[in-house]
Design a protein around this motif. Structure first.
Motif, PDB file in Angstrom:
ATOM      1  N   LEU A 223     -11.378   8.683  -2.203  1.00  0.00           N
ATOM      2  CA  LEU A 223     -10.892   9.750  -1.313  1.00  0.00           C
ATOM      3  C   LEU A 223      -9.380   9.681  -1.122  1.00  0.00           C
ATOM      4  O   LEU A 223      -8.725  10.724  -0.986  1.00  0.00           O
ATOM      5  N   VAL A 224      -8.808   8.473  -1.106  1.00  0.00           N
ATOM      6  CA  VAL A 224      -7.348   8.374  -0.972  1.00  0.00           C
ATOM      7  C   VAL A 224      -6.653   8.569  -2.317  1.00  0.00           C
ATOM      8  O   VAL A 224      -5.416   8.556  -2.369  1.00  0.00           O
ATOM      9  N   GLY A 225      -7.441   8.744  -3.374  1.00  0.00           N
ATOM     10  CA  GLY A 225      -6.863   9.052  -4.674  1.00  0.00           C
ATOM     11  C   GLY A 225      -6.480   7.867  -5.516  1.00  0.00           C
ATOM     12  O   GLY A 225      -5.734   8.011  -6.493  1.00  0.00           O
ATOM     13  N   LEU A 226      -6.975   6.677  -5.188  1.00  0.00           N
ATOM     14  CA  LEU A 226      -6.637   5.495  -5.984  1.00  0.00           C
ATOM     15  C   LEU A 226      -7.346   5.541  -7.327  1.00  0.00           C
ATOM     16  O   LEU A 226      -8.565   5.724  -7.397  1.00  0.00           O
ATOM     17  N   LEU A 253      -6.685  -6.583  -5.623  1.00  0.00           N
ATOM     18  CA  LEU A 253      -6.664  -5.706  -6.788  1.00  0.00           C
ATOM     19  C   LEU A 253      -6.293  -4.279  -6.395  1.00  0.00           C
ATOM     20  O   LEU A 253      -5.460  -3.637  -7.057  1.00  0.00           O
ATOM     21  N   SER A 254      -6.910  -3.762  -5.322  1.00  0.00           N
ATOM     22  CA  SER A 254      -6.650  -2.370  -4.932  1.00  0.00           C
ATOM     23  C   SER A 254      -5.226  -2.181  -4.422  1.00  0.00           C
ATOM     24  O   SER A 254      -4.566  -1.181  -4.742  1.00  0.00           O
ATOM     25  N   ILE A 255      -4.723  -3.133  -3.630  1.00  0.00           N
ATOM     26  CA  ILE A 255      -3.350  -3.015  -3.134  1.00  0.00           C
ATOM     27  C   ILE A 255      -2.359  -3.125  -4.294  1.00  0.00           C
ATOM     28  O   ILE A 255      -1.340  -2.415  -4.335  1.00  0.00           O
ATOM     29  N   GLY A 256      -2.641  -4.010  -5.254  1.00  0.00           N
ATOM     30  CA  GLY A 256      -1.781  -4.102  -6.426  1.00  0.00           C
ATOM     31  C   GLY A 256      -1.739  -2.805  -7.208  1.00  0.00           C
ATOM     32  O   GLY A 256      -0.664  -2.331  -7.614  1.00  0.00           O
ATOM     33  N   LEU A 257      -2.902  -2.181  -7.411  1.00  0.00           N
ATOM     34  CA  LEU A 257      -2.933  -0.883  -8.102  1.00  0.00           C
ATOM     35  C   LEU A 257      -2.236   0.194  -7.279  1.00  0.00           C
ATOM     36  O   LEU A 257      -1.541   1.058  -7.834  1.00  0.00           O
ATOM     37  N   ALA A 258      -2.421   0.161  -5.954  1.00  0.00           N
ATOM     38  CA  ALA A 258      -1.801   1.173  -5.102  1.00  0.00           C
ATOM     39  C   ALA A 258      -0.282   1.063  -5.125  1.00  0.00           C
ATOM     40  O   ALA A 258       0.426   2.079  -5.059  1.00  0.00           O
ATOM     41  N   ILE A 259       0.246  -0.162  -5.203  1.00  0.00           N
ATOM     42  CA  ILE A 259       1.696  -0.332  -5.233  1.00  0.00           C
ATOM     43  C   ILE A 259       2.299   0.373  -6.441  1.00  0.00           C
ATOM     44  O   ILE A 259       3.338   1.046  -6.347  1.00  0.00           O
ATOM     45  N   GLY A 267       2.806   5.153   2.707  1.00  0.00           N
ATOM     46  CA  GLY A 267       1.686   5.550   3.555  1.00  0.00           C
ATOM     47  C   GLY A 267       0.346   5.367   2.873  1.00  0.00           C
ATOM     48  O   GLY A 267      -0.627   4.899   3.488  1.00  0.00           O
ATOM     49  N   TRP A 268       0.281   5.714   1.585  1.00  0.00           N
ATOM     50  CA  TRP A 268      -0.983   5.564   0.849  1.00  0.00           C
ATOM     51  C   TRP A 268      -1.293   4.096   0.577  1.00  0.00           C
ATOM     52  O   TRP A 268      -2.456   3.696   0.540  1.00  0.00           O
ATOM     53  N   ILE A 269      -0.255   3.300   0.373  1.00  0.00           N
ATOM     54  CA  ILE A 269      -0.475   1.860   0.177  1.00  0.00           C
ATOM     55  C   ILE A 269      -1.060   1.248   1.449  1.00  0.00           C
ATOM     56  O   ILE A 269      -2.002   0.446   1.395  1.00  0.00           O
ATOM     57  N   VAL A 270      -0.515   1.657   2.586  1.00  0.00           N
ATOM     58  CA  VAL A 270      -1.050   1.181   3.864  1.00  0.00           C
ATOM     59  C   VAL A 270      -2.481   1.662   4.054  1.00  0.00           C
ATOM     60  O   VAL A 270      -3.341   0.916   4.564  1.00  0.00           O
ATOM     61  N   ALA A 271      -2.762   2.897   3.620  1.00  0.00           N
ATOM     62  CA  ALA A 271      -4.119   3.427   3.757  1.00  0.00           C
ATOM     63  C   ALA A 271      -5.115   2.593   2.957  1.00  0.00           C
ATOM     64  O   ALA A 271      -6.228   2.316   3.419  1.00  0.00           O
TER      65      ALA A 271
END
Length: 361
Positions: A223-226, A253-259, A267-271
Motif C-alpha cells: 500500500l505504501v508502494g514499496l 530489508l524493507s527499510i534498506g529497500l525504502a532508502i 516520509g515514505w521511509i518513515v512510513a
C-alpha cells in the motif's frame, strides 16, 4: 509387577532409536504423511469447535476441506505467481541497489573511487554474483523440492492424508490411549497433555501469528508502494516463527529497500519503519500473549538448535518434526528434574528437607 527401571529405559531408548532410524531412512517417503498429520493437528481445534456448534465430525471436516481448497486456489492463482516474480525481480534488482549504494558511499568516502579499493571490488563482485544466480537459485530450489518430494504424489497424498486424519483424529487418540502401559498410563497422559499444551501454544499459536503478521506486512508495504513488498512481508512473517528475527530481518530489508526507492522523500521511509514498529507492537502486546501465551517453555536458543540439528541430520522432514520432538524433550526434562528434586539424591538421606519451591510456600 512393573518392569525394572533399567528395562524400561532400555525399551524406550530402543523405541526412540527405531523412530530416528525410520526418519532417516524414509524421510522423503513419509514427508506427505508428516505434513498431512501436521495440517490435521493444526485444524483439529477448528473441527472440535464446529462439532461444539452441533455439526457432525464428517460435516465439520468437509467444511474445512472446502475452505482449504478455496484458499489454495486463490493462492495458486494470485499470490504464489506474484511472490515468485517479485523474488526473481528482487534478485535482478540487487546489483542496481548495490551500485546506488556504491555511488552513495563514494560521495561520502572518496577513497572508494580507487579502482583497487577492496570494498568497491567486493560490492561489484557481490552484485554480479547475485544477479547471475538469483533466477538460477529460485529455479533450483523449486526444482529440487519438486524432484525430492515428487510434486504430483505430494499434492495428491498430503491433502488426502490430512482429510482422513482430521476425520478420525479423536478415534486415533482414543486407540493410542488404550495401548498405553497400565502402570504408567496416568503419568503418560499427564506428560502427553503437557506436550500437547506446548504444541498447541507454540505451533498453532505461532503459525497463526506468522500468517497474520505476514499478511499485514505484505499488504501494508504494498500500500505504501514499496517494491518487492510482498516478498519482504512474506519473509518477515515466515521468520516470525523465531522470536524477534522476523521483525529484525524484515525491517532491515524493507527499510534498506525504502532508502533506495524513496531517497529524497523521507516520509515514505518513515512510513515503512512505522509499519514494522506497529507490527512488533501488535505482536508483542496482543498476538503473542493471546495466541501463544507465556507458558510455552520453548526457549528460542533451544528451538534454533533443534531446527539446525534435525534439519542437518534428517533434511526437510527433520525440520518439520524438530518442534514437536523438542517440545516433547522439554516436557520430559522438566518431568525428570521434578522427579530428581523430589528424590533421595537431591533431598538427602534424611528426606525431611522439602524442595525450594515448597519452602517458599
Amino acid at each position: 509387577m512393573a518392569l525394572p527401571v533399567r528395562q524400561q529405559v532400555l525399551s524406550w531408548s530402543i523405541a526412540a532409536l527405531v523412530f530416528l532410524a525410520l526418519l532417516w531412512l524414509l524421510g522423503d517417503v513419509i514427508l506427505p504423511f508428516v505434513v498431512g498429520g501436521a495440517i490435521a493437528y493444526f485444524l483439529d481445534p477448528v473441527a472440535d469447535r464446529l462439532e461444539a456448534m452441533g455439526l457432525s465430525r464428517t460435516i465439520s471436516t468437509a467444511i474445512i476441506a472446502l475452505v482449504a481448497v478455496f484458499v489454495f486456489i486463490i493462492a495458486a492463482l494470485l499470490i504464489i505467481p506474484t511472490l515468485i516474480q517479485q523474488t526473481i525481480a528482487l534478485g535482478e534488482a540487487i546489483p542496481q541497489i548495490l551500485s546506488q549504494l556504491q555511488a552513495f558511499l563514494s560521495e561520502r568516502f572518496p577513497s572508494l573511487n580507487d579502482p583497487e579499493s577492496t570494498i568497491r571490488e567486493s560490492l561489484a563482485t557481490l552484485g554480479e554474483m547475485i544477479r547471475s544466480r538469483s533466477g538460477e537459485l529460485v529455479n533450483k530450489v523449486f526444482a529440487s523440492a519438486l524432484g525430492v518430494i515428487n510434486a504430483v504424489i505430494f499434492i495428491i497424498v498430503c491433502p488426502v492424508v490430512a482429510f482422513y486424519l482430521l476425520l478420525d483424529w479423536d478415534n486415533m487418540v482414543a486407540r493410542i490411549d488404550d495401548l498405553l502401559p497400565l502402570d504408567h498410563k496416568a503419568t503418560i497422559r499427564k506428560l502427553a497433555g503437557e506436550v500437547d499444551g506446548v504444541m498447541a501454544g507454540f505451533v498453532r499459536g505461532q503459525l497463526t501469528v506468522c500468517l497474520i503478521l505476514g499478511t499485514f506486512y505484505s499488504i501494508a508495504l504494498m500500500l505504501v508502494g514499496l517494491q518487492f513488498g510482498l516478498v519482504v512481508g512474506a519473509v518477515a512473517g515466515l521468520l516470525t516463527f523465531i522470536p524477534y528475527v522476523g521483525s529484525l530481518v524484515g525491517g532491515t530489508l524493507s527499510i534498506g529497500l525504502a532508502i533506495f526507492q524513496f531517497w529524497g522523500d523521507p516520509g515514505w521511509i518513515v512510513a515503512v519503519a512505522l509499519i514494522f514498529i506497529l507490527g512488533q507492537m501488535i505482536e508483542g502486546n496482543y498476538l503473542t500473549p493471546k495466541l501463544v501465551g507465556d507458558s510455552v517453555g520453548l526457549h528460542p536458543v533451544w528451538l534454533l538448535f533443534a531446527l539446525s540439528a534435525f534439519g542437518t541430520a534428517f533434511g526437510f522432514v527433520g525440520m518439520l518434526v524438530a518442534v514437536p520432538v523438542s517440545a516433547m524433550i522439554g516436557v520430559l526434562v522438566r518431568f525428570a528434574i521434578g522427579q530428581y528434586r523430589g528424590g533421595l539424591l537431591y533431598r538427602g538421606l534424611s528426606g525431611s528437607r522439602p524442595p525450594p519451591d515448597e519452602e517458599a510456600r
